[in-house]
Design a protein around this motif. Structure first.
Motif, PDB file in Angstrom:
ATOM      1  N   PHE A 161       5.542  -5.932   0.016  1.00  0.00           N
ATOM      2  CA  PHE A 161       4.008  -5.797  -0.294  1.00  0.00           C
ATOM      3  C   PHE A 161       3.689  -4.281   0.428  1.00  0.00           C
ATOM      4  N   TRP A 167       0.404  -2.107  -0.973  1.00  0.00           N
ATOM      5  CA  TRP A 167      -0.592  -2.692  -1.000  1.00  0.00           C
ATOM      6  C   TRP A 167      -1.231  -2.867   0.311  1.00  0.00           C
ATOM      7  N   LEU A 181      -0.365  -8.632   6.568  1.00  0.00           N
ATOM      8  CA  LEU A 181       1.113  -9.212   6.537  1.00  0.00           C
ATOM      9  C   LEU A 181       1.431  -9.838   7.753  1.00  0.00           C
TER      10      LEU A 181
END
Length: 315
Positions: A161, A167, A181
């Motif tokens: 990610f 992102w 995260l």
């Protein structure tokens, strides 16, 4: 004995147990501090450790030349006053060193608890009583979430990610996007454990006779599991969630290091690598105290919610 007095008695017993656990943790950390290899003088003086005069001054200034029992008594009194001592490496009050880092760790752990509870609730509601094949597939996924090392899961999420999709930032603590995260990394093992338990509890509740009565009123299966069954698993799920808090708080220390976030994890890592025992001990004490206080609060909440536990408390 009235219901109110039974509740107060149960609360008093749990608070007394919490105080005893905190005292035991403080005593063990004090003894552990004295048993650590190496000398305090070598950490403070470095290359000047062989100077007997300077070494004696350091021991006297830190109170290490006094009897063991006196040091232990002063240590406990200091803890009662909120005095955690001074850092050997930073030459600053430990309270100041760790105080500014508690907030980021609590924010990470608190958001992970909420996310883990939401994931577990959703999985349990969607899968309870859904059939053996679905339950087996989810069981494997939950076991993977529980068993995989936290630092490895964090690295995988960073790779997918942050580096590939871009992102979310891979490190730092700049806004909510940087929290996603680390929060997910910390929440996954707790959600796996909690959803496993909630699904089994819901499946057992679905076999109760009163469920047929609810269904006869036209209540859909999803609404039945999402609303009517939740109160039946709430207390036991709360207890399981409390028992996983040690995993969550300990995992926060690792996750902060993986994602380069401020918090007790970074402080603990620097203290261990720098042999700064007072700061290391302070972090251990804070984590222990947080675990004891939160689990005690959950026990008290369970007593308030479930009258059966109040009856057990009197037996």
């Amino acid at each position: 004995m009235t219901s109110g007095s039974v509740l107060l008695r149960g609360v008093a017993r749990r608070l007394a147990g919490a105080v005893l656990l905190l005292w035991a943790a403080a005593t063990l950390t004090f003894v552990g501090l004295r048993l650590l290899p190496g000398s305090v003088e070598s950490v403070v003086l470095g290359v000047h450790v062989n100077d007997p005069g300077l070494a004696g001054q350091v021991r006297a200034s830190l109170g290490l030349d006094r009897p063991f029992a006196v040091q232990y008594g002063d240590y406990l009194l200091g803890l009662l006053r909120g005095d955690l001592g001074r850092s050997y490496v930073l030459n600053a009050d430990v309270s100041d060193v760790v105080g500014s880092q508690v907030g980021p760790t609590l924010a990470l752990a608190g958001s992970a608890v909420v996310l883990a509870g939401a994931i577990a609730w959703l999985i349990a509601v969607l899968s309870a009583g859904a059939g053996r094949t679905t339950e087996r597939i989810l069981h494997v996924i939950e076991l993977l979430a529980i068993c995989l090392p936290t630092f490895w899961v964090g690295a995988l999420l960073q790779l997918g990610f942050s580096f590939n999709l871009q992102w979310f930032p891979s490190v730092g603590a700049d806004g909510f996007s940087s929290l996603v995260l680390p929060m997910l990394t910390l929440a996954l093992p707790v959600a796996g454990l909690l959803s496993q338990y909630m699904r089994e509890e819901m499946a057992q509740a679905l076999r109760q006779p009163w469920v047929l009565t609810v269904k006869s009123r036209g209540v859909s299966g999803f609404r039945l599991r999402a609303t009517h069954l939740v109160p039946h698993v709430a207390v036991s799920s709360l207890t399981v969630a409390g028992n996983t808090l040690g995993l969550l708080i300990g995992g926060a220390v690792i996750v902060e290091s993986v994602f380069g976030r401020p918090g007790l994890g970074r402080v603990a890592l620097d203290a261990v690598t720098g042999s700064d025992a007072p700061v290391t001990v302070a972090v251990v004490l804070i984590i222990t105290a947080a675990y004891v206080l939160i689990t005690t609060a959950i026990d008290v909440a369970a007593l308030v919610i479930d009258p059966r536990l109040r009856q057990e408390a009197t037996s």
